[in-house]
Design a protein around this motif. Structure first.
Motif, mmCIF file in Angstrom:
data_model
loop_
_atom_site.group_PDB
_atom_site.id
_atom_site.type_symbol
_atom_site.label_atom_id
_atom_site.label_comp_id
_atom_site.label_asym_id
_atom_site.label_seq_id
_atom_site.Cartn_x
_atom_site.Cartn_y
_atom_site.Cartn_z
ATOM 1 N N HIS A 135 -1.718 0.012 4.522
ATOM 2 C CA HIS A 135 -1.541 -1.395 4.826
ATOM 3 C C HIS A 135 -2.412 -2.111 3.955
ATOM 4 O O HIS A 135 -2.463 -2.784 3.607
ATOM 5 C CB HIS A 135 -2.021 -1.559 6.836
ATOM 6 C CG HIS A 135 -0.974 -0.616 7.653
ATOM 7 N ND1 HIS A 135 0.508 -1.226 7.472
ATOM 8 C CD2 HIS A 135 -1.264 0.097 7.931
ATOM 9 C CE1 HIS A 135 0.828 -0.879 9.010
ATOM 10 N NE2 HIS A 135 0.685 0.383 8.783
ATOM 11 N N LEU A 136 -3.572 -1.712 3.676
ATOM 12 C CA LEU A 136 -4.648 -2.431 2.432
ATOM 13 C C LEU A 136 -3.854 -1.706 1.020
ATOM 14 O O LEU A 136 -4.018 -2.861 0.279
ATOM 15 C CB LEU A 136 -6.100 -1.291 3.462
ATOM 16 C CG LEU A 136 -6.857 -1.664 3.960
ATOM 17 C CD1 LEU A 136 -8.336 -0.714 4.047
ATOM 18 C CD2 LEU A 136 -7.747 -2.751 4.137
ATOM 19 N N HIS A 137 -3.177 -1.026 1.120
ATOM 20 C CA HIS A 137 -2.377 -0.898 -0.051
ATOM 21 C C HIS A 137 -1.572 -2.031 -0.241
ATOM 22 O O HIS A 137 -1.029 -2.959 -0.981
ATOM 23 C CB HIS A 137 -1.189 0.538 -0.578
ATOM 24 C CG HIS A 137 -2.849 1.924 -1.255
ATOM 25 N ND1 HIS A 137 -2.422 1.080 -2.747
ATOM 26 C CD2 HIS A 137 -2.938 2.728 -0.325
ATOM 27 C CE1 HIS A 137 -3.905 3.056 -2.312
ATOM 28 N NE2 HIS A 137 -3.484 3.506 -1.464
ATOM 29 N N LYS A 138 -1.189 -1.951 0.868
ATOM 30 C CA LYS A 138 -0.122 -3.311 1.162
ATOM 31 C C LYS A 138 -0.746 -4.696 0.997
ATOM 32 O O LYS A 138 0.091 -5.544 0.069
ATOM 33 C CB LYS A 138 0.845 -3.165 2.645
ATOM 34 C CG LYS A 138 1.611 -2.059 2.695
ATOM 35 C CD LYS A 138 2.832 -2.588 3.529
ATOM 36 C CE LYS A 138 3.403 -1.796 4.629
ATOM 37 N NZ LYS A 138 3.762 -1.683 6.058
ATOM 38 N N ALA A 139 -1.930 -4.775 1.140
ATOM 39 C CA ALA A 139 -2.559 -6.124 1.332
ATOM 40 C C ALA A 139 -2.794 -5.828 -0.400
ATOM 41 O O ALA A 139 -3.030 -6.935 -0.963
ATOM 42 C CB ALA A 139 -3.712 -5.940 2.003
ATOM 43 N N PHE A 140 -3.649 -5.399 -1.236
ATOM 44 C CA PHE A 140 -4.175 -4.541 -2.689
ATOM 45 C C PHE A 140 -3.124 -4.061 -3.456
ATOM 46 O O PHE A 140 -3.401 -4.728 -4.279
ATOM 47 C CB PHE A 140 -5.163 -3.973 -2.356
ATOM 48 C CG PHE A 140 -6.484 -5.044 -1.346
ATOM 49 C CD1 PHE A 140 -7.195 -6.231 -1.913
ATOM 50 C CD2 PHE A 140 -6.497 -5.201 -0.183
ATOM 51 C CE1 PHE A 140 -8.122 -6.698 -1.286
ATOM 52 C CE2 PHE A 140 -7.689 -5.413 0.875
ATOM 53 C CZ PHE A 140 -8.463 -6.218 0.012
ATOM 54 N N SER A 141 -2.079 -3.760 -3.344
ATOM 55 C CA SER A 141 -1.670 -2.785 -4.560
ATOM 56 C C SER A 141 0.168 -3.599 -4.857
ATOM 57 O O SER A 141 -0.103 -3.803 -4.280
ATOM 58 C CB SER A 141 -1.452 -1.245 -3.895
ATOM 59 O OG SER A 141 -2.178 -1.107 -3.771
ATOM 60 N N PRO A 142 0.295 -3.209 -6.312
ATOM 61 C CA PRO A 142 1.324 -3.597 -6.610
ATOM 62 C C PRO A 142 2.314 -3.006 -5.860
ATOM 63 O O PRO A 142 2.376 -1.996 -5.161
ATOM 64 C CB PRO A 142 1.711 -3.745 -7.957
ATOM 65 C CG PRO A 142 0.302 -3.374 -8.405
ATOM 66 C CD PRO A 142 -0.356 -3.131 -7.592
ATOM 67 N N VAL A 143 3.813 -3.888 -5.690
ATOM 68 C CA VAL A 143 4.642 -2.747 -4.374
ATOM 69 C C VAL A 143 5.591 -1.616 -5.204
ATOM 70 O O VAL A 143 4.832 -0.869 -4.790
ATOM 71 C CB VAL A 143 6.130 -3.758 -4.976
ATOM 72 C CG1 VAL A 143 7.215 -3.708 -4.125
ATOM 73 C CG2 VAL A 143 5.989 -5.684 -4.085
ATOM 74 N N ALA A 144 5.370 -1.575 -6.455
ATOM 75 C CA ALA A 144 5.286 0.081 -6.785
ATOM 76 C C ALA A 144 4.374 0.875 -6.411
ATOM 77 O O ALA A 144 5.172 1.956 -5.827
ATOM 78 C CB ALA A 144 5.919 0.024 -8.467
ATOM 79 N N THR A 145 3.046 0.517 -6.352
ATOM 80 C CA THR A 145 1.872 1.264 -6.560
ATOM 81 C C THR A 145 2.601 1.641 -4.339
ATOM 82 O O THR A 145 2.224 3.076 -4.125
ATOM 83 C CB THR A 145 0.702 1.292 -6.634
ATOM 84 O OG1 THR A 145 1.127 0.837 -7.688
ATOM 85 C CG2 THR A 145 -0.641 1.497 -5.864
ATOM 86 N N VAL A 146 2.253 0.633 -4.210
ATOM 87 C CA VAL A 146 3.419 1.214 -2.047
ATOM 88 C C VAL A 146 3.983 1.444 -2.502
ATOM 89 O O VAL A 146 3.723 2.501 -1.421
ATOM 90 C CB VAL A 146 3.180 -0.941 -1.133
ATOM 91 C CG1 VAL A 146 3.815 -0.180 -0.533
ATOM 92 C CG2 VAL A 146 1.900 -1.763 -1.761
ATOM 93 N N GLU A 147 5.092 1.450 -3.023
ATOM 94 C CA GLU A 147 6.324 2.599 -2.336
ATOM 95 C C GLU A 147 5.727 4.314 -2.856
ATOM 96 O O GLU A 147 6.029 5.140 -2.480
ATOM 97 C CB GLU A 147 7.676 1.817 -2.951
ATOM 98 C CG GLU A 147 8.015 0.842 -2.998
ATOM 99 C CD GLU A 147 9.081 0.450 -4.371
ATOM 100 O OE1 GLU A 147 9.017 1.010 -5.339
ATOM 101 O OE2 GLU A 147 9.631 -1.060 -3.841
ATOM 102 N N HIS A 148 4.963 4.396 -3.875
ATOM 103 C CA HIS A 148 4.535 5.477 -4.955
ATOM 104 C C HIS A 148 3.630 6.291 -3.510
ATOM 105 O O HIS A 148 4.002 7.555 -3.273
ATOM 106 C CB HIS A 148 3.907 5.368 -6.127
ATOM 107 C CG HIS A 148 3.028 6.489 -7.253
ATOM 108 N ND1 HIS A 148 4.167 6.931 -6.968
ATOM 109 C CD2 HIS A 148 2.143 6.986 -6.766
ATOM 110 C CE1 HIS A 148 3.129 8.579 -7.495
ATOM 111 N NE2 HIS A 148 1.861 7.796 -7.307
#
Ligand code: SF4
Length: 220
Positions: A135-148
């Motif tokens: 969930h922190l990725h969703k707040a801070f990372s680009p969409v492609a990274t979240v999917e990865h």
């Protein structure tokens, strides 16, 4: 029952309505509190709003909406859980990451942070949705990274430390400009004083207008 249970949301409603805010940036857990502000606005308008001379859809006399019914302004990440994964991020729980903390301080907090409790070994596939790091990725990372992240986690493609390293990098990208700006402002306190002074002046004017109209309409 403690009077604060009633008084606190009323105080919050007063803080919002005083400036006749139409949107309020809040976390998801505050949406129910905002409801009281909406109820107060609606009730006051129905009792003391001026008649517009028009009729409402159901044939009643329409009244001016002096107080807008404030709407919550939610971000895509509506609730950030604390690093302990148990409660929302809160200073009093000691489970926060500060926006001005250094890269090292943030990593020292992220490294031991709670992840998917069922992912015990690196070879165990995880469930990103139950993991706060995701969930922190969703707040801070680009969409492609979240999917990865979701793929790597659910296929046991990497370990949680790898995942946290990527998150630390995404946070760094977001937080460097904030830290830089904070350092600039700290070096020139007059900028802060001027901004606060100008804001206070604007708000005081608005608050006075609200209170003048409110007292007048209510006959105080
Ligand atoms: S790989 Fe990432 S998302 Fe999956 S459990 Fe570990 S920290 Fe959480």
């Amino acid at each position: 029952m403690n009077a604060g249970l009633l008084n606190y949301p009323v105080l919050q409603a007063a803080d919002i309505l005083l400036y006749r805010a139409d949107v309020v940036p809040v976390g998801e857990d505050q949406v129910q509190h905002l409801e009281l502000s909406r109820v107060c606005a609606r009730r006051w308008n129905s009792l003391f709003g001026r008649l517009t001379g028009n009729k409402t859809e159901d044939g009643a006399d329409e009244r001016e909406q002096f107080f807008p019914e404030p709407e919550p302004l939610l971000t895509p990440t509506r609730r950030i859980m604390g690093l302990d994964g148990k409660s929302k991020m809160s200073k009093s729980m000691g489970n926060t990451i500060g926006l001005l903390e250094t890269r090292e301080e943030i990593w020292n907090k992220l490294r031991p942070a709670v992840t998917d409790p069922k992912r015990i070994k690196k070879t165990d596939p995880g469930t990103p949705e139950v993991c706060n790091i995701y969930h922190l990725h969703k707040a801070f990372s680009p969409v492609a990274t979240v999917e990865h992240v979701a793929v790597q986690c659910s296929t046991a493609g990497w370990g949680c430390i790898d995942c946290k390293k990527v998150l630390a990098e995404s946070m760094e990208q977001e937080l460097v400009p904030i830290r830089t700006r904070a350092a600039e402002l700290a070096a020139t306190p007059k900028l802060i004083d001027d901004a606060l002074g100008a804001g206070a002046e604007r708000c005081s004017k608005l608050a006075r207008e609200t209170m003048d109209v409110t007292r007048d309409r209510m006959g105080f």
